[in-house]
Design a protein around this motif. Structure first.
Motif, short mmCIF file in Angstrom:
data_model
loop_
_atom_site.label_atom_id
_atom_site.label_comp_id
_atom_site.label_asym_id
_atom_site.label_seq_id
_atom_site.Cartn_x
_atom_site.Cartn_y
_atom_site.Cartn_z
N SER A 1 2.59 -2.18 -10.40
CA SER A 1 1.16 -2.48 -10.27
C SER A 1 0.62 -1.93 -8.96
CB SER A 1 0.94 -3.99 -10.31
OG SER A 1 1.44 -4.60 -9.14
N ALA A 2 -0.69 -1.69 -8.94
CA ALA A 2 -1.33 -1.22 -7.71
C ALA A 2 -1.25 -2.29 -6.62
CB ALA A 2 -2.78 -0.85 -7.98
N GLU A 3 -1.30 -3.56 -7.02
CA GLU A 3 -1.22 -4.65 -6.04
C GLU A 3 0.14 -4.65 -5.34
OE1 GLU A 3 -2.24 -4.94 -9.12
OE2 GLU A 3 -4.30 -5.72 -9.07
N ASP A 4 1.22 -4.55 -6.11
CA ASP A 4 2.56 -4.55 -5.52
C ASP A 4 2.78 -3.30 -4.66
OD1 ASP A 4 3.15 -6.94 -6.72
OD2 ASP A 4 4.32 -6.08 -8.36
N THR B 1 -4.48 -0.40 0.79
CA THR B 1 -5.26 -1.28 -0.06
C THR B 1 -5.07 -0.88 -1.51
OG1 THR B 1 -7.24 0.12 -0.06
CG2 THR B 1 -7.01 -1.46 1.76
N LYS B 2 -5.42 -1.77 -2.42
CA LYS B 2 -5.30 -1.48 -3.85
C LYS B 2 -6.13 -0.26 -4.22
CE LYS B 2 -6.10 -3.65 -8.38
NZ LYS B 2 -7.30 -2.92 -8.83
N LEU C 1 6.81 5.99 -1.82
CA LEU C 1 6.65 4.71 -2.50
C LEU C 1 5.55 4.77 -3.56
CD1 LEU C 1 7.03 2.23 0.50
CD2 LEU C 1 8.62 2.54 -1.40
N CYS C 2 4.46 5.47 -3.26
CA CYS C 2 3.36 5.58 -4.23
C CYS C 2 3.81 6.36 -5.46
CB CYS C 2 2.15 6.27 -3.58
SG CYS C 2 1.23 5.22 -2.44
N TYR D 1 4.27 4.80 -9.18
CA TYR D 1 3.57 5.38 -10.32
C TYR D 1 4.55 5.74 -11.43
CZ TYR D 1 0.53 8.38 -13.09
OH TYR D 1 -0.17 8.94 -14.13
N ASN D 2 5.69 6.34 -11.05
CA ASN D 2 6.70 6.72 -12.04
C ASN D 2 7.33 5.51 -12.72
OD1 ASN D 2 6.34 9.44 -11.49
ND2 ASN D 2 8.04 9.56 -10.05
N SER D 3 7.38 4.39 -11.99
CA SER D 3 8.05 3.19 -12.50
C SER D 3 7.11 2.23 -13.20
CB SER D 3 8.74 2.46 -11.34
OG SER D 3 9.63 3.31 -10.66
N GLY D 4 5.82 2.50 -13.17
CA GLY D 4 4.86 1.61 -13.81
C GLY D 4 4.59 0.35 -13.02
#
Length: 279
Positions: free
Chosen positions: A247-250, A258-259, A237-238, A242-245
């Motif tokens: 947000s860190a929150e989502d 955590t963010k 998922l991470c 990252y590949n999809s752009g």
């Protein structure tokens, strides 16, 4: 080439690769090479043999321990370990681990050894010792690949590589070892997709339910303990986020991290890609 050679480890990636090859070419054009050594989990060979029988492919077992002994693989590794743990000897177990990235943002590499009585000890590894231990252990992957190409040349087959997207993207393979292949049919698939594909192709449930392991060390070790720092579902998922752009929150919400942990993992992804690009 007339068929495909796959090194079978009993793990999900090689199992999905060989099952996919059988679906594409038929069992008569797929050949499995099973290559245990003295640190291998006996379960790995058992599962690889079960898979070969299930798929109806020809296969061979090559015990690579004598080759590794002759090349000094175990001796060189143990000599390096004894610089940290002088009493390390026959009957002891060992593995290398990194402290979780999410616990501080820095990968700290440690050696874990176990006495014959089961007492474990954890020692931080200086870079020189780490490099020596890894250099010796990498002989295992390179020896296996040498045998895969022996059978590929003999049969006029092609060698199928088994890295998934996490491994390929992050450089989790040995150059001229498990990174060498004529084609890599699952290198675009996230680990969770590989599990789904394996189940769809009829890979035995025991393999589909097995956690990913390096199967390189004499002590049990997961891939996240050695390299990825978090279990593969969260790592998938991470990397996808990252590949999809995203947000860190989502991403944090989706993974249960955590963010700040997600941002640390993303920094690690970027760092590892610099090495992977060369490989």
């Amino acid at each position: 080439r007339d068929g495909v050679v796959v090194g079978l480890s009993g793990g999900i990636d090689s199992s999905a690769t060989v099952a996919l090859s059988v679906r594409a070419l038929g069992p008569d054009r797929v050949f499995g090479v099973l290559m245990p050594e003295k640190d291998s989990d006996p379960k790995s060979l058992e599962l690889a043999q079960k898979l070969a029988k299930t798929l109806g492919i020809n296969s061979v077992v090559e015990d690579i321990a004598p080759i590794l002994e002759a090349a000094g693989c175990y001796r060189r590794r143990d000599d390096a370990i004894r610089e940290l743990v002088p009493e390390f000897s026959e009957g002891w177990g060992c593995k290398v681990s990194i402290d979780a990235l999410t616990n501080g943002g820095i990968n700290i590499t440690s050696l874990i050894v176990s006495t014959p009585e089961g007492e474990q000890r954890k020692v931080r590894m200086p870079l020189q010792i780490y490099d020596a231990v890894i250099a010796a252990s990498n002989m295992k992957q390179r020896t296996r690949k040498q045998l895969e190409y022996y059978y590929a040349d003999k049969l006029h087959y092609a060698v199928a590589g088994t890295p998934n997207r996490l491994e390929y993207d992050q450089g989790f393979f040995v150059k001229f070892g498990d990174g060498a292949a004529d084609f890599k049919p699952i290198a675009h698939l996230y680990k969770t997709q590989v599990y789904q594909l394996a189940a769809y192709l009829g890979v035995p449930e025991e393999i589909c339910n097995r956690l990913p392991t390096t199967d390189t060390w004499s002590l049990p070790q997961t891939q996240d303990e050695f390299f990825f720092t978090i279990p593969y579902p969260a790592m998938d998922l991470c990397l996808l986020a990252y590949n999809s752009g995203a947000s860190a929150e989502d991403t944090a919400s989706a993974t249960g991290l955590t963010k700040s942990q997600v941002e640390a993992i993303w920094r690690d992804i970027v760092s590892k890609r610099r090495a992977a690009r060369y490989l």
